[in-house]
Design a protein around this motif. Structure first.
Motif, PDB file in Angstrom:
ATOM      1  N   UNK A 206       0.826  -1.200   0.000  1.00  0.00           N
ATOM      2  CA  UNK A 206       0.000   0.000   0.000  1.00  0.00           C
ATOM      3  C   UNK A 206       0.866   1.259   0.000  1.00  0.00           C
ATOM      4  N   UNK A 207       1.906   1.273   0.848  1.00  0.00           N
ATOM      5  CA  UNK A 207       2.802   2.422   0.914  1.00  0.00           C
ATOM      6  C   UNK A 207       3.537   2.623  -0.400  1.00  0.00           C
ATOM      7  N   UNK A 211       3.594   5.867  -2.960  1.00  0.00           N
ATOM      8  CA  UNK A 211       4.796   6.605  -3.324  1.00  0.00           C
ATOM      9  C   UNK A 211       5.072   6.584  -4.826  1.00  0.00           C
ATOM     10  N   UNK A 212       4.602   5.546  -5.531  1.00  0.00           N
ATOM     11  CA  UNK A 212       4.879   5.425  -6.963  1.00  0.00           C
ATOM     12  C   UNK A 212       3.664   5.751  -7.823  1.00  0.00           C
ATOM     13  N   UNK A 213       2.598   6.252  -7.190  1.00  0.00           N
ATOM     14  CA  UNK A 213       1.395   6.549  -7.957  1.00  0.00           C
ATOM     15  C   UNK A 213       0.710   5.313  -8.482  1.00  0.00           C
ATOM     16  N   UNK A 214       0.841   4.200  -7.743  1.00  0.00           N
ATOM     17  CA  UNK A 214       0.180   2.956  -8.139  1.00  0.00           C
ATOM     18  C   UNK A 214       0.893   2.194  -9.228  1.00  0.00           C
TER      19      UNK A 214
END
Length: 363
Positions: A206-207, A211-214
């Motif tokens: 999830x984190x 951080x990577x925009x999915x």
């Protein structure tokens, strides 16, 4: 959890200094070598009873002094607490909680912290020992039983290795008692690690997506170099492996089977980030891991730990730094060291403390 005050006496470069903290995050800024990290180090010592920068207690004591002190007042679950630690150049540490003596083992879990320092950015590329230390400390902060079992396991491991050296060249080695202890401890430790990694995996993916925009998935895998059939978790299986590995162990004077040999793998889908991940992917994965650690401890103890960011923001690019500050904003009481307070734009409100060279009348 909230830290209210910290007093240092003859600790590192501080002769005597007290800081009072509000509920907001705290930014400790100033030039390198001025003592910013020493403040975070003292909080960490109050967490686990030892430093993350040195194994020598004498290194923590101000030059010319024989003892150092750390006095820390905090609130845990709305209950005021006070930790006092006396460090002696010669002799044992004196650790007290609200005036009552504690052992170092009993201290762990009293004050919960998550530390993020520049060395952690090498967590994926670094040695397996670093990753084992990470998972062991994380679980130990939430489980006194785990820390106790880990200590027993390490003592039994030392005894087994000592006997392998002592009986070198002899036909038989009296290892049965220690093998029994190792197998029992190994089964408990591995099961607890797997249980914790299962919880972490729900959080870390999830984190990382945040951080990577999915764009990327992230998963931790538990690795045992001595097992090709999946994780070994039962006592009898560990006993069998210890017996099978005995010829190799006798030749090398060391134990090749057990959780002290295990490792963590970081995978983005099928990609092993240790082998094939870019530096950006690895740093994002470590940052995701640290944010997951915050959530993991909260889920286990009921409130967020303190977050200690030791000179790490300068190691992150602008996007990752912004994502980190956005996540901790108004969520976790955070203590940050930096050379430039301008790096903290986005973390408001925050308490700014300018760290300067410690000057005393008799210096």
């Amino acid at each position: 959890m909230r830290l209210h005050s910290l007093q240092l006496i003859n600790f590192r470069n501080y002769k005597e200094r007290t800081w009072e903290f509000g509920p907001d995050s705290v930014v400790l800024y100033g030039p390198n070598g001025i003592g910013k990290t020493n403040i975070l180090e003292a909080v960490y010592v109050a967490t686990v009873g030892r430093s993350y920068r040195t194994t020598e207690t004498a290194d923590l004591i101000r030059f010319g002094a024989e003892e150092a002190g750390i006095i820390l007042q905090f609130t845990k679950k709305d209950t005021p607490q006070k930790i006092t630690i006396r460090l002696a150049a010669k002799g044992r540490k004196d650790i007290r909680l609200n005036g009552n003596a504690l052992s170092q083992r009993e201290l762990i879990g009293t004050l919960n912290t998550v530390l993020f320092c520049p060395e952690d950015l090498q967590l994926i590329k670094g040695s397996p020992q670093q990753r084992r230390r990470f998972i062991d400390m994380e679980i130990s902060q939430t489980s006194a039983t785990y820390y106790h079992q880990l200590s027993l396991y390490n003592r039994a491991l030392q005894q087994r290795n000592r006997l392998l050296k002592e009986y070198a060249g002899q036909r038989s080695v009296p290892l049965l008692e220690w093998d029994e202890q190792l197998a029992t401890g190994a089964a408990y430790l591995v099961k607890k690690r797997l249980e914790s990694i299962k919880k972490l995996n729900l959080l870390i993916d999830l984190m990382n997506r945040r951080l990577t925009g999915g764009k990327e998935n992230l998963q931790l895998r538990y690795e045992q170099p001595y097992s090709a059939q999946g994780p070994v978790t039962e006592k009898d299986a560990f006993l069998q492996l210890l017996q099978e590995s005995l010829p190799r162990d006798r030749a090398r004077f060391t134990t090749s089977v057990g959780p002290h040999r295990d490792d963590l793998g970081f995978f983005a889908g099928p990609v092993d980030l240790k082998k094939y991940g870019s530096q950006g992917q690895q740093r994002t994965a470590v940052l995701s891991l640290k944010l997951s650690e915050l959530e993991f401890i909260k889920s286990e103890v009921g409130e967020y730990p303190l977050l200690l960011l030791d000179d790490v923001l300068s190691e992150l690019d602008k996007e990752r730094r912004a994502n980190l500050l956005q996540f901790i904003h108004n969520r976790v009481q955070t203590f940050i060291t930096t050379t430039d307070s301008e790096d903290m734009t986005g973390l408001s409100p925050a308490m700014l403390i300018a760290c300067r060279e410690e000057v005393t009348a008799d210096d």
